[in-house]
Scaffold this active site. Structure first.
Site, mmCIF file in Angstrom:
data_model
loop_
_atom_site.group_PDB
_atom_site.id
_atom_site.type_symbol
_atom_site.label_atom_id
_atom_site.label_comp_id
_atom_site.label_asym_id
_atom_site.label_seq_id
_atom_site.Cartn_x
_atom_site.Cartn_y
_atom_site.Cartn_z
ATOM 1 N N HIS A 199 -0.864 84.338 32.000
ATOM 2 C CA HIS A 199 0.272 85.930 32.376
ATOM 3 C C HIS A 199 -0.072 87.145 32.216
ATOM 4 O O HIS A 199 1.445 88.122 32.284
ATOM 5 C CB HIS A 199 1.264 84.779 31.334
ATOM 6 N N GLU A 440 1.693 72.330 41.439
ATOM 7 C CA GLU A 440 0.092 72.712 40.654
ATOM 8 C C GLU A 440 -0.311 72.125 39.731
ATOM 9 O O GLU A 440 -1.590 72.286 39.186
ATOM 10 C CB GLU A 440 1.640 74.036 39.655
ATOM 11 N N CYS A 511 2.433 80.377 45.912
ATOM 12 C CA CYS A 511 2.883 81.458 45.234
ATOM 13 C C CYS A 511 1.507 81.524 44.280
ATOM 14 O O CYS A 511 1.845 82.661 42.971
ATOM 15 C CB CYS A 511 4.030 81.636 44.467
HETATM 16 C C1 PEP Z 1 0.944 78.934 39.011
HETATM 17 O O1 PEP Z 1 1.035 77.980 38.334
HETATM 18 O O2 PEP Z 1 0.097 79.037 40.782
HETATM 19 C C2 PEP Z 1 2.090 80.132 39.600
HETATM 20 C C3 PEP Z 1 2.460 80.349 40.298
HETATM 21 O O3 PEP Z 1 3.086 79.775 38.302
HETATM 22 P P1 PEP Z 1 2.707 80.247 37.124
HETATM 23 O O4 PEP Z 1 1.541 81.304 37.712
HETATM 24 O O5 PEP Z 1 4.099 81.125 36.573
HETATM 25 O O6 PEP Z 1 2.074 78.806 35.776
HETATM 26 MG MG MG Z 2 2.371 77.632 37.231
#
Ligand code: PEP
Ligand code: MG
Length: 549
Positions: A199, A440, A511
């Site tokens: 993140h 995911e 995404c």
């Molecule tokens: C992902 O897992 O690709 C996603 C977009 O969600 P996050 O990165 O917030 O887990």
């Molecule tokens: Mg995710």
């Protein structure tokens, strides 16, 4: 000694090129944990001066806090401003001053005194049988640490009080850390831990600042640096660079800015392949405040609004009304363009202040996303109600994270129906929205044809899909080589998802960070993806890449 020769040649830190760009600036060392102050004994004759120093430190800290609060109010973040205003009250608390003065009069240094009195107050609050008061304990510690840091002379203790644009050096940066940094104050991130899809890297990309992560233990040698040069294109940083290196970084920064400027012409074009296929290019947002910047980068909508940041940038849970305001602001900013809100996705590396998270051996395989929300309706329902209400104000869509089977979607949709009935009975205005699901987990991709009848769209979260498919922790710098959606197993799962979607007549977006990778965009489009959502600064380049597909 001339200034030039005072410098060392600099310590080079090699890591992962996690977010593009080049920066050079003062170092801000973020080493969370309790600030320790030496229990220095003072002389009788120093008492008056040390008490005065204490009051000066309080004044400096409150001035910084009120400036931050004011900026937040001006930018419309009233609830965050409220946190800083409460911190000012704590800093100015007469009982705190009394406790510190008493200790200084018994010849204790003010920095140790303020930490000790703060710890006493925090201990009292933490022992209260009231969740709200207990949560204030950390606020007291935060404030007294800031005062002690001021007294010791190492400036503000927390990222929230950062008031000079700086390159942040840390062992790790959690989303709750980055969410608290005042706008414009981070020039770049250098962290010991992390990979491209951690993140911290995602945050850096959406803030449009360079990041070098996963530099490992080398970070230890840089924790007293004054200046840092960071090259997020090549993946290295230099702590305390010598003048030649500084000049080299200035040149690289100018070249990097030029490259960015050359993409400006693509900001306002529609996402379309060379042969005319329409591909929506949208932004991933973490707050409504980012909407204007995203639109300026050419976002054609929001493909992923990470609602958890609204919960993480504060110390208590946002109310339904506060959530409604944020969701409404975001959809209104985008007008007719769609804004897809992902419901609360905590767990994994994302903690939620205000909700007790059980200890888990494997948090990424644990009680996160939709699993947790379905178990805690008192947390989930206010969010669903706020989303239904905001839906009356724009083109809002909702998707659920971490889904592994169709039952979870059905349960979440049932909860939405209950919220709808309640709002209707109360006579509160609300709208309808399309429901989608994030793909995911490998299970969601493999069983996409079972999920498709329940939803209007799929949004593939490649960050997690990669980590679960390749069994490679997305935050582990040693597994960086495995952090790519360009792996046959992942591409097969994306293909399966697109196939199931085509048969069921639902659309598919991506995404995860793969959506903004120039090398992957042609492959995703070839597999049948029709929407790509990414950190906003990557949008112009993605549109250019599409125009050449
Ligand atoms: C992902 O897992 O690709 C996603 C977009 O969600 P996050 O990165 O917030 O887990
Ligand atoms: Mg995710």
């Amino acid at each position: 000694m001339p200034a030039d020769t005072e410098r060392t040649t600099g310590l080079r830190l090699d890591g992962v090129a996690a977010s593009e760009g080049v920066a050079l600036g003062p170092a801000f060392i973020h080493t969370p944990g309790k600030l320790e102050a030496e229990r220095r004994e003072i002389e009788e004759a120093e008492v008056e001066r040390e008490v005065a120093r204490y009051h000066e430190a309080v004044a400096t800290v409150t001035a910084k806090l009120s400036q931050t609060a004011e900026e937040m109010r001006e930018s419309g973040s009233t609830s965050e401003a409220g946190i800083f205003e409460a911190h000012i009250e704590m800093a100015e608390d007469p009982e705190l001053a009394e406790g510190v003065e008493e200790r200084v009069k018994s010849l204790e240094s003010p920095e140790a005194a303020v930490l000790e009195v703060g710890e006493e107050f925090a201990g009292m609050l933490a022992s209260m049988d009231d969740e709200y008061m207990a949560a204030r304990a950390d606020d007291v510690r935060d404030v007294t640490s800031q005062i002690a840091a001021e007294l010791i002379g190492c400036g503000a203790a927390g990222l929230a009080a950062l008031d000079t644009p700086s390159v942040i050096l840390a062992r790790s940066l959690a989303p709750s850390d980055t969410a608290r940094i005042p706008k414009g104050m981070a020039l770049g991130f250098v962290t010991a831990e992390g990979s491209k899809t951690s993140h911290v890297s995602i945050m850096a990309r959406s803030m449009g600042i360079p990041a070098v992560v996963g530099v490992g233990n080398a970070i230890e040698g840089s924790l007293s640096a004054k200046m840092v040069a960071i090259d997020g294109d090549s993946g290295y940083a230099v702590a305390d660079p010598d003048p030649d290196t500084e000049r080299e970084f200035e040149r690289k920064r100018a070249a990097s800015e030029e490259r960015k400027a050359a993409l400006d012409e693509f900001k306002d074009v529609e996402g379309r392949t060379a042969d005319g296929r329409r591909i929506e290019v949208s932004a991933n947002l973490g707050s409504a405040k980012e909407a204007a910047d995203a639109i300026a980068y050419g976002a054609e909508g929001v493909g992923l609004f990470r609602t958890e940041f609204l919960f993480m940038e504060r110390d208590e849970l946002p109310t339904e009304d506060e959530q409604f305001e944020v969701y409404r602001q975001a959809v209104e900013a985008f007008g007719e363009r769609p804004v897809i809100f992902r419901t609360l996705d905590v767990g994994g590396d994302k903690d939620l202040p205000g909700v007790e998270q059980p200890y888990e051996e494997n948090p990424f395989l644990g009680w996160r996303g939709i699993r947790m929300c379905l178990d805690v309706p008192e947390l989930f329902k206010p969010q669903l109600r706020a989303l239904l209400r905001a839906s009356a104000h724009g083109n809002l869509k909702v998707m659920f994270p971490m889904v592994a089977n169709a039952d979870e979607i059905v349960a979440a949709k049932n909860l939405i129906s209950r919220c709808r009935d309640e709002l209707s009975a109360e006579g509160t205005e609300f709208g309808e929205f399309d429901v989608g699901v994030m793909v995911e987990t490998p299970a969601a991709a493999i069983c996409a044809s079972d999920l498709a009848p329940e939803v209007s769209f799929f949004s593939i979260g490649t960050n997690d899909l990669v980590q679960y498919t390749l069994a490679a922790d997305r935050g582990n710098e040693k597994l960086e080589h495995l952090q790519t959606a360009d792996h046959p197993a992942v591409l097969k799962l994306i293909g399966l998802t697109c196939e199931a979607a085509r048969e069921a007549g639902v659309w598919v977006g991506v995404c995860g960070e793969a959506a903004g990778e120039p090398d992957l965009i042609p492959k995703l489009v070839a597999l049948g993806v029709t929407e790509l959502s990414m950190s906003a600064p990557r949008i112009p380049r993605a549109k250019k890449v599409l125009s050449e597909v």
